[in-house]
Design a protein around this motif. Structure first.
Motif, PDB file in Angstrom:
ATOM      1  N   LEU A 287       9.615  -0.466  -5.962  1.00 14.09           N
ATOM      2  CA  LEU A 287       8.798  -1.681  -5.989  1.00 14.09           C
ATOM      3  C   LEU A 287       8.437  -2.122  -4.566  1.00 14.09           C
ATOM      4  N   THR A 288       9.384  -2.049  -3.664  1.00  9.31           N
ATOM      5  CA  THR A 288       9.101  -2.406  -2.263  1.00  9.31           C
ATOM      6  C   THR A 288       8.000  -1.503  -1.702  1.00  9.31           C
ATOM      7  N   ALA A 289       8.112  -0.202  -1.999  1.00  8.37           N
ATOM      8  CA  ALA A 289       7.105   0.749  -1.509  1.00  8.37           C
ATOM      9  C   ALA A 289       5.734   0.432  -2.104  1.00  8.37           C
ATOM     10  N   PHE A 290       5.703   0.089  -3.364  1.00  8.33           N
ATOM     11  CA  PHE A 290       4.431  -0.260  -4.009  1.00  8.33           C
ATOM     12  C   PHE A 290       3.836  -1.530  -3.391  1.00  8.33           C
ATOM     13  N   ARG A 291       4.695  -2.490  -3.082  1.00  8.63           N
ATOM     14  CA  ARG A 291       4.192  -3.727  -2.456  1.00  8.63           C
ATOM     15  C   ARG A 291       3.534  -3.394  -1.126  1.00  8.63           C
ATOM     16  N   ARG A 292       4.187  -2.527  -0.357  1.00 12.34           N
ATOM     17  CA  ARG A 292       3.610  -2.117   0.931  1.00 12.34           C
ATOM     18  C   ARG A 292       2.268  -1.427   0.711  1.00 12.34           C
ATOM     19  N   ALA A 293       2.265  -0.478  -0.215  1.00 10.97           N
ATOM     20  CA  ALA A 293       1.067   0.346  -0.433  1.00 10.97           C
ATOM     21  C   ALA A 293      -0.099  -0.501  -0.936  1.00 10.97           C
ATOM     22  N   ILE A 294       0.176  -1.349  -1.914  1.00 16.56           N
ATOM     23  CA  ILE A 294      -0.915  -2.080  -2.568  1.00 16.56           C
ATOM     24  C   ILE A 294      -1.292  -3.342  -1.784  1.00 16.56           C
ATOM     25  N   LEU A 295      -0.289  -4.155  -1.476  1.00 18.44           N
ATOM     26  CA  LEU A 295      -0.589  -5.465  -0.889  1.00 18.44           C
ATOM     27  C   LEU A 295      -0.901  -5.393   0.601  1.00 18.44           C
ATOM     28  N   ASP A 296      -0.302  -4.434   1.282  1.00 14.01           N
ATOM     29  CA  ASP A 296      -0.506  -4.370   2.735  1.00 14.01           C
ATOM     30  C   ASP A 296      -1.546  -3.319   3.128  1.00 14.01           C
ATOM     31  N   ASP A 297      -1.526  -2.183   2.453  1.00 14.97           N
ATOM     32  CA  ASP A 297      -2.400  -1.085   2.878  1.00 14.97           C
ATOM     33  C   ASP A 297      -3.630  -0.907   1.998  1.00 14.97           C
ATOM     34  N   GLY A 298      -3.716  -1.645   0.904  1.00 13.02           N
ATOM     35  CA  GLY A 298      -4.901  -1.574   0.048  1.00 13.02           C
ATOM     36  C   GLY A 298      -5.118  -0.225  -0.614  1.00 13.02           C
ATOM     37  N   VAL A 299      -4.020   0.421  -1.000  1.00 17.81           N
ATOM     38  CA  VAL A 299      -4.124   1.721  -1.666  1.00 17.81           C
ATOM     39  C   VAL A 299      -4.697   1.544  -3.079  1.00 17.81           C
ATOM     40  N   GLU A 300      -5.548   2.489  -3.503  1.00 21.05           N
ATOM     41  CA  GLU A 300      -6.215   2.389  -4.819  1.00 21.05           C
ATOM     42  C   GLU A 300      -5.581   3.314  -5.861  1.00 21.05           C
ATOM     43  N   PHE A 301      -4.968   4.405  -5.385  1.00 20.77           N
ATOM     44  CA  PHE A 301      -4.383   5.393  -6.301  1.00 20.77           C
ATOM     45  C   PHE A 301      -2.987   5.752  -5.789  1.00 20.77           C
ATOM     46  N   ILE A 302      -2.044   5.864  -6.723  1.00 19.76           N
ATOM     47  CA  ILE A 302      -0.682   6.209  -6.298  1.00 19.76           C
ATOM     48  C   ILE A 302      -0.112   7.296  -7.196  1.00 19.76           C
ATOM     49  N   LEU A 303       0.537   8.258  -6.545  1.00 20.79           N
ATOM     50  CA  LEU A 303       1.332   9.244  -7.280  1.00 20.79           C
ATOM     51  C   LEU A 303       2.794   8.852  -7.103  1.00 20.79           C
ATOM     52  N   GLN A 304       3.499   8.709  -8.231  1.00 20.08           N
ATOM     53  CA  GLN A 304       4.895   8.305  -8.146  1.00 20.08           C
ATOM     54  C   GLN A 304       5.763   9.185  -9.039  1.00 20.08           C
TER      55      GLN A 304
ATOM     56  N   VAL B 126       0.940 -18.148   6.730  1.00 22.96           N
ATOM     57  CA  VAL B 126      -0.138 -17.452   7.449  1.00 22.96           C
ATOM     58  C   VAL B 126      -0.206 -15.953   7.114  1.00 22.96           C
ATOM     59  N   GLY B 127       0.846 -15.444   6.447  1.00 20.53           N
ATOM     60  CA  GLY B 127       0.939 -13.994   6.238  1.00 20.53           C
ATOM     61  C   GLY B 127       0.249 -13.503   4.984  1.00 20.53           C
ATOM     62  N   SER B 128       0.219 -12.180   4.868  1.00 20.50           N
ATOM     63  CA  SER B 128      -0.404 -11.529   3.712  1.00 20.50           C
ATOM     64  C   SER B 128       0.516 -11.612   2.492  1.00 20.50           C
ATOM     65  N   SER B 129       0.002 -11.189   1.341  1.00 25.36           N
ATOM     66  CA  SER B 129       0.825 -11.177   0.122  1.00 25.36           C
ATOM     67  C   SER B 129       2.044 -10.298   0.321  1.00 25.36           C
ATOM     68  N   TYR B 130       1.830  -9.175   1.036  1.00 29.42           N
ATOM     69  CA  TYR B 130       2.959  -8.275   1.268  1.00 29.42           C
ATOM     70  C   TYR B 130       4.043  -8.968   2.084  1.00 29.42           C
ATOM     71  N   LEU B 131       3.611  -9.668   3.149  1.00 26.44           N
ATOM     72  CA  LEU B 131       4.582 -10.348   4.008  1.00 26.44           C
ATOM     73  C   LEU B 131       5.344 -11.406   3.201  1.00 26.44           C
TER      74      LEU B 131
ATOM     75  N   VAL C 202     -13.500   5.564   2.638  1.00 26.00           N
ATOM     76  CA  VAL C 202     -12.219   6.268   2.545  1.00 26.00           C
ATOM     77  C   VAL C 202     -11.490   5.858   1.266  1.00 26.00           C
ATOM     78  N   ILE C 203     -11.007   6.836   0.543  1.00 23.31           N
ATOM     79  CA  ILE C 203     -10.190   6.568  -0.637  1.00 23.31           C
ATOM     80  C   ILE C 203      -8.729   6.625  -0.191  1.00 23.31           C
ATOM     81  N   LYS C 204      -8.038   5.514  -0.419  1.00 19.07           N
ATOM     82  CA  LYS C 204      -6.626   5.484   0.013  1.00 19.07           C
ATOM     83  C   LYS C 204      -5.716   5.885  -1.139  1.00 19.07           C
ATOM     84  N   VAL C 205      -4.913   6.893  -0.869  1.00 20.31           N
ATOM     85  CA  VAL C 205      -3.980   7.404  -1.876  1.00 20.31           C
ATOM     86  C   VAL C 205      -2.557   7.260  -1.339  1.00 20.31           C
ATOM     87  N   GLY C 206      -1.684   6.702  -2.136  1.00 22.87           N
ATOM     88  CA  GLY C 206      -0.278   6.564  -1.743  1.00 22.87           C
ATOM     89  C   GLY C 206       0.580   7.552  -2.513  1.00 22.87           C
ATOM     90  N   VAL C 207       1.611   8.048  -1.851  1.00 22.09           N
ATOM     91  CA  VAL C 207       2.591   8.915  -2.521  1.00 22.09           C
ATOM     92  C   VAL C 207       3.951   8.251  -2.339  1.00 22.09           C
TER      93      VAL C 207
END
Lengths: 325, 419
Positions: free
Chosen positions: B89-106, A33-38, B26-31
């Protein structure tokens, strides 16, 4: 079940088995049921679950190793090196080889470190873990040095980028290893190891060979860590020394302190709790170490047997109430 | 008539909705940077730099794309512990897959860039850094916005050798970390054209965990009697401690690093020891006001928001890196990673808002021309502890002249990934 009945309390063995199945069911439902992130977070959680149950096997012999995450790294590096040219061994096969490599290294480490006890054991395993991490850095030709080895693939039967398929693989491994550790724990040898952990001198006077039993526990626990390391590097696609840091080791130890280690479900409860805390505080990551430290302190002071102790207390009070009723 | 009015009303509502959409978009930017622990001394100012870059546009009504639509910018910081590949990689997964960020500075750390390359490319998230570190034709969504880490180390050490003919011995002090390894190779590449007159007398990496015992690190370096020490890997506080320890050990040569947090140095050392001896070159240092009025304004805004004591060059490095993304958004029809990337690479050059016309390069090292080579200002500290502009390196010209010698060292240091 006959073996379980003969060697251990059937209720606790069943409870451990149920724990393994509940984790698998819970993770599967959340993933569905979760998102790709989950789904990705659940892969990491499940790999860490393998890590904590294998770590718990080591703690049964009475020592808390601080080399477990570095030994996990051995499995990870074995998968990376063996699955890449010139070896090109199928990734799925390298998972098993990674476990064996971790077992082999831990067998070599067992000789010096298992001669120590209590905080000397803790210190010697910490030193051994750091030595292993230095090996990952210094043997550059083999390990890629501080940059590690990148672009490690999924096993051939898992479609690249398909997190759900990879999660199914991790859960299958978790089930098999969980069952193995459960049976080992309930076996005569497992019980002897726990006896050594409780009182080594008394166990020796009863004819047991404590060193051999402790070494067996150390090696078998390390095999699980090696397999977990292999799964992690395949999922992440990279292995680097910094990923096997003392911080991750602290998380594993914290999961065991917060959850307890008497039964298999203890560290899993602890890990679940810490993972939820970590996710809840992800917006303010600077507070996570503080919260973890506080939880470990609180568990040590107020819940000496961890969350499993709390569960036991609740169960006992429920039974008492029923009897009174 | 009533029908006509309702159609008109509907059209007006639609128009209003679309205008509202354009304004509210809104443009989402991750750092992705260390947000906790000792390494946050880098990560926090970098995140603040991006936040202030976004604030600049947000307060002016948003950033306009090529279609004329304005967009607010939302910046979120993600923790990567201390530049570890797995946490990145974990941070990127959060940013991209969960928060829908379009641009990232790393970070530029090669291991971290390699770890996220497939994920960023698969999701078409334009991922930049204040430098390059690792780029590849297989991962076109990984770009380098400006001349920064680790290439700037090469240009900086070369600049100092050119400007100071007395330099004969150089000590390279780097952490035993993926970014330290890259820095070591690039410092060596910068020295490579001068091997007939300059010797590397020290280049052993140190364990960052041992940086608390500065004498154990500084002792062997002082014994090698260098004329120039180039450093990478100390946190700002450790840098100051290192310089102080070297002073106590009698060192009287030059120091160079990507950047120095002057507050830490001036707290510990007398101005006459620092005068003309502390060099840096890291994209741009906004505390030096003459290079660009816009970065000077950024410095003022930073000091006003966080206080002068909180100033760090890393903030301006991040700010400058975002100006290439800014140029891309303004050239693109819509602010998606895909459209902005296409707009940026439509030509061989980009008119960067701070550095002007700059060329995409990098194929000889990385196999892809995805690193924007901007001119590199070099700074030196004066008697008052102020950072002053010492010169500007034309990095394109330097590379044309010295590529062969530099590439040999980069290859030996494992930094060349071009096939």
């Amino acid at each position: 079940m006959q073996l379980f009945a003969k060697l251990d309390s059937p209720r606790t063995v069943v409870l451990d088995l149920v724990t393994v199945l509940v984790v698998i069911a819970g993770v599967s439902v959340l993933a569905a049921v979760g998102s790709s992130y989950l789904q990705g977070a659940l892969v990491i959680f499940s790999i860490n679950a393998i890590l904590v149950i294998s770590y718990r096997t080591i703690t049964t012999m009475g020592g808390w190793s601080f080399a477990h995450v570095a030994i996990m790294g051995v499995g990870g590096y074995a998968v990376a090196v063996l699955s890449k040219p010139p070896m090109d061994i199928p990734v799925a096969v390298t998972f098993a080889l990674g476990g064996l490599a971790a077992g082999l290294v831990s067998a070599l480490l067992a000789y010096p470190v298992l001669r120590t006890r209590q905080y000397y054991f803790f210190l010697s395993t910490f030193a051994a873990g750091e030595a292993l991490r230095q090996c990952f850095i210094q043997f550059r030709q083999l390990t890629g040095g501080t940059s590690g080895i990148a672009f490690i693939e999924y096993p051939a039967f898992v479609q690249t980028g398909d997190t759900l398929q990879f999660l199914a693989l991790v859960l299958a491994v978790f089930f098999l290893l969980g069952l193995f550790y459960l049976m080992f724990d309930a076996s005569e040898t497992g019980m002897k190891i726990r006896a050594v952990g409780l009182d080594e001198t008394l166990s020796q006077s009863l004819g047991m060979n404590p060193w051999r039993l402790r070494a067996l526990s150390f090696v078998l626990g390390s095999v699980g860590a090696g397999v977990a390391g292999g799964l992690l590097v395949s999922y992440n696609g990279i292995v680097a020394p910094a990923d096997f840091s003392p911080e991750l080791m602290f998380k594993i130890v914290a999961a065991c302190i917060v959850g307890g280690t008497r039964r298999l479900y203890g560290p899993i409860l602890g890990l679940t709790f810490l993972t939820i805390v970590e996710e809840a505080f992800r917006g303010v990551p600077e507070y996570v170490p503080f919260v973890w430290g506080g939880l470990v302190l609180a568990a040590t002071l107020y819940v000496p047997n961890g969350l499993e102790g709390l569960v036991d207390r609740l169960r006992t009070s429920l039974v008492r109430r029923r009897r009174h009723a | 008539m009533q029908r006509k009015i309702s159609i008109l009303a509907g059209a007006a509502a639609l128009a209003a909705a679309s205008v509202s959409f354009a304004q509210d978009s809104v443009i989402k930017v991750g750092v992705v940077q260390p947000q906790s622990g000792e390494c946050a001394q880098w990560g926090v100012p970098i995140t603040r730099g991006v936040e202030l870059w976004a604030k600049e546009f947000n307060e002016a009504g948003g950033i306009k794309d090529a279609s004329g639509n304005s967009h607010q910018i939302e910046v979120t910081g993600y923790d990567n512990a201390c530049y570890t590949a797995g946490e990145e990689l974990t941070a990127f997964r959060r940013a991209i897959l969960d928060d829908g960020v379009e641009f990232i500075l790393q970070t530029f750390t090669p291991a971290s860039r390699k770890a996220i390359a497939p994920l960023a490319t698969e999701n078409k998230v334009l991922t930049t850094s204040y430098g390059a570190g690792y780029l590849s034709a297989d991962y076109p969504y990984l770009i380098g916005s400006v001349t920064g880490s680790p290439a700037s180390y090469m240009y900086l050490v070369s600049y100092l050798i050119e400007e100071n003919p007395d330099i004969e011995k150089v000590a390279i002090v780097t952490a035993d970390h993926s970014f330290g390894e890259a820095a070591r190779a690039f410092y060596k590449a910068g020295i490579a054209p001068y091997t007939d007159r300059v010797e590397i007398v020290f280049s052993d990496p140190y364990d960052p965990a041992m940086a608390g015992d500065m004498f154990s690190i500084a002792g062997p370096i002082a014994s090698s009697e260098p004329d120039l020490i180039v450093e990478l890997g100390f946190t700002p506080g450790q840098q100051a401690s290192f310089v102080e320890t070297m002073q106590q050990l009698g060192y009287s040569g030059l120091f160079a690093s990507e950047g120095w947090t002057m507050n830490f140095l001036t707290d510990r050392l007398k101005a006459d020891y620092l005068d003309g001896r502390i060099y840096s070159a890291y994209v741009v240092d906004a505390s030096e006001q003459s290079f660009s009025p816009r970065v000077a304004q950024f410095y003022d805004a930073y000091v006003e928001t966080y206080g002068q004591a909180e100033w760090s060059v890393f903030a301006s490095v991040a700010y400058a890196a975002m100006t290439t993304i800014e140029a891309g958004i303004q050239m693109a029809e819509e602010p998606t990673g895909e459209a902005v990337r296409a707009a940026l690479f439509a030509e061989e050059t980009v008119d960067n808002p701070l550095f002007g016309e700059s060329r995409w390069a990098g194929s000889e090292i990385y196999g892809a021309d995805t690193h924007l080579l901007t001119p590199l200002p070099v700074y030196v500290t004066d008697a008052e502890g102020n950072v002053t502009l010492d010169g500007i390196v034309d990095v394109g010209a330097w590379w044309q002249e010295n590529a062969q010698a530099a590439l040999t060292e980069l290859e030996a240091g494992g930094q060349v990934t071009a096939q």
